[in-house]
Design an enzyme around this catalytic site. Sequence first.
Site, mmCIF file in Angstrom:
data_model
loop_
_atom_site.group_PDB
_atom_site.id
_atom_site.type_symbol
_atom_site.label_atom_id
_atom_site.label_comp_id
_atom_site.label_asym_id
_atom_site.label_seq_id
_atom_site.Cartn_x
_atom_site.Cartn_y
_atom_site.Cartn_z
ATOM 1 C CD GLU A 144 -3.049 -1.033 2.176
ATOM 2 O OE1 GLU A 144 -3.033 0.048 3.311
ATOM 3 O OE2 GLU A 144 -4.007 -1.981 1.996
ATOM 4 C CD GLU A 315 -4.180 -6.207 2.498
ATOM 5 O OE1 GLU A 315 -5.137 -5.201 3.358
ATOM 6 O OE2 GLU A 315 -3.157 -5.915 2.134
HETATM 7 C C1 GAL Z 1 -4.467 -2.748 4.943
HETATM 8 C C2 GAL Z 1 -2.794 -3.543 4.831
HETATM 9 C C3 GAL Z 1 -3.242 -4.187 6.269
HETATM 10 C C4 GAL Z 1 -3.559 -4.872 7.337
HETATM 11 C C5 GAL Z 1 -5.390 -3.597 7.169
HETATM 12 C C6 GAL Z 1 -6.665 -3.751 8.025
HETATM 13 O O1 GAL Z 1 -4.600 -1.576 4.658
HETATM 14 O O2 GAL Z 1 -2.713 -3.519 3.988
HETATM 15 O O3 GAL Z 1 -1.748 -4.723 6.316
HETATM 16 O O4 GAL Z 1 -3.286 -3.441 7.644
HETATM 17 O O5 GAL Z 1 -5.326 -3.334 5.703
HETATM 18 O O6 GAL Z 1 -7.703 -3.313 7.220
#
Ligand code: GAL
Length: 635
Positions: A144, A315
Amino acid sequence: MKRTLGTCYYPEHWPRDVWEEDARRMVEAGLTWVRIGEFAWSRIEPEPERFDWGWLDDAISVLGEAGLKVVLGTPTATPPRWMIDRHPDMLAVDRDGRPRKFGSRRHYCFSHEGYRAECARIVKLLAERYGANPAIAAWQTDNEYGCHDTTISYSDAARRGFRGWLEARYGTVAALNEAWGNVFWSMDYQRFDQIDLPNLTVTEANPAHSMDFRRFASDQVVSFNRLQTEIIRRHSDAPVAHNYMGRVTDFDHFKVGDDLEIASWDSYPLGFLEDRGGADSAHQRAYMRQGDPDFQAFHHDLYRAVGRGRWWVMEQQPGPVNWAPYNPNPLPGMVRLWTWEAFAHGAEAVCYFRWRQAPFAQEQMHAGLLRPDSADAPAIEEARAVAKELSEAEDIAPAGAPVALIFDYEAEWAWEIQPHGAGLSYFDLVLAHYRALRRAGLSVDIVPPAAEIPASARMVLAPGLMHMDAALKERLARSGARVLIGPRSGARTLNMATPVPLPPDLPEMDVLVSRVESLRPDMPMPLAGGGCVTGYREEIETAAVSLLELEDGTPVAVRQGRTIYMGGWGDAKALDRLVSLMAAEAGVPVTPMPEGVRLRETATERFWFNYGANSAECPAGELPPAGVLREIKAT
Ligand code: GAL
């Protein structure tokens, strides 16, 4: 293509004796991918130049032997503590000149040469070690970029880099003075090494200075990423991805994307609704367990463009997150809906973050597919359902959309530098147009400003493009599509100056913006026939046909030939009127959506999604809350 599911896993968080069972359960749930490694630097290299590869070798072989495909992340978003001892000045510096501290993540400045060398070193070691490992089926660079406000850094390293960047761009300081208009307020420079970063000035810095700094900061992300991709490619044929964020616009994702095979993004619908969707509280209440009906789709379409067709959700939110102001549970069925919506927009894979909820450190309140005690959490059942549906259903057949919407990162920076009215944002303007298109049931392709207009597009929307070069104006004029331009399109030169002839200066259209004003948000100007102009308005001189007017007859939107110019920020009703006028003239059929229902068309199907809290009737049938319907199109 087989669309697939996956999850994000941290073997270093769990005892060795659960890895086999975890891998077995991932496969049993129907998952294909497992992403690992992106925060593991302190366990790979516990001390400078002392390595512990054993656990990672072991984890990759356990996961691979279970039949999973591994996405291996480079660990550069989390430099270990010893790295700060080696490079005390590698921390990013905020606008107030304060270095950001160690103790969470992303604590590096993209410009720091010493840290870049460390990244190149660790990426080379990883790529050499695992590049030919058959279990490694994809890579992820860093994690990110830009998240937690980390693109822009006012460090000494950034200052040095910026001066070199300016010298390369302008050649002579006289050319820079001319381009920036430094005669204003006696800001002329004699040498590049006098030029500082545009923070801590007494009042606003020269917008040309700020704009070049934003371009420089973006280019630093591009070159930081490229440093890694070049190394990985020397040792591996697996595709390289990066996981972008929602509404992070501080760097040009299209340029980073040019160096990657796959774009991916991290989709947290409930978190985003609370903390970055720009929604009012009534909307937040209505969608608190479903997420905004357009925010995810907008990013799906954006990142499909960034990935030149190849994109994933790296994710996917599986339950409550920990980081938004409020973190409710999703409505049952939403995890499945979000997953199917991504596939309907063309995602190749959707991976859930994370496998098991962590019982320690910052993200204890963040759900996973498993609870901290390893029992199933609610989302895993929905993931299993999608896996089963994927195995039974026809694959999705992508199709070009009838509508193209241009998105330009530089326009976002230009609006941030010169918003003209408090709270006016390019991102919000583009999203408002996207919402109007979706309320009309239209599928959209997002297009970078330098790209050709897709052949499928019969409508092209280009709102708020502060700078439009002549080539883009020409492409729009000869696209053959109906085109919507404005507000503020073409309002600045590359160097943030007002062009003369005055904007928008369009070929084939007689329209000129003679004066602009910003409005208090509580003082909208009503349009005759419904809707209003809110926040920002232009006075236009034109001979073109008036489409929308203020109640006193002053033109707001005008049309000449196939082009519409919109001289103001239209509210939802005004944009709905514009979209339906354009669509009628373009011969694009619209399908007005019931509240909360959204439609995405592929070549062969219509996908219906219900984000609303109530059942809705749609032409394909009854849609319960969180419902998904696949309707085969008549041929
Ligand atoms: C994303 C990140 C992850 C985790 C997640 C939690 O932004 O890439 O590592 O922190 O959020 O929602």
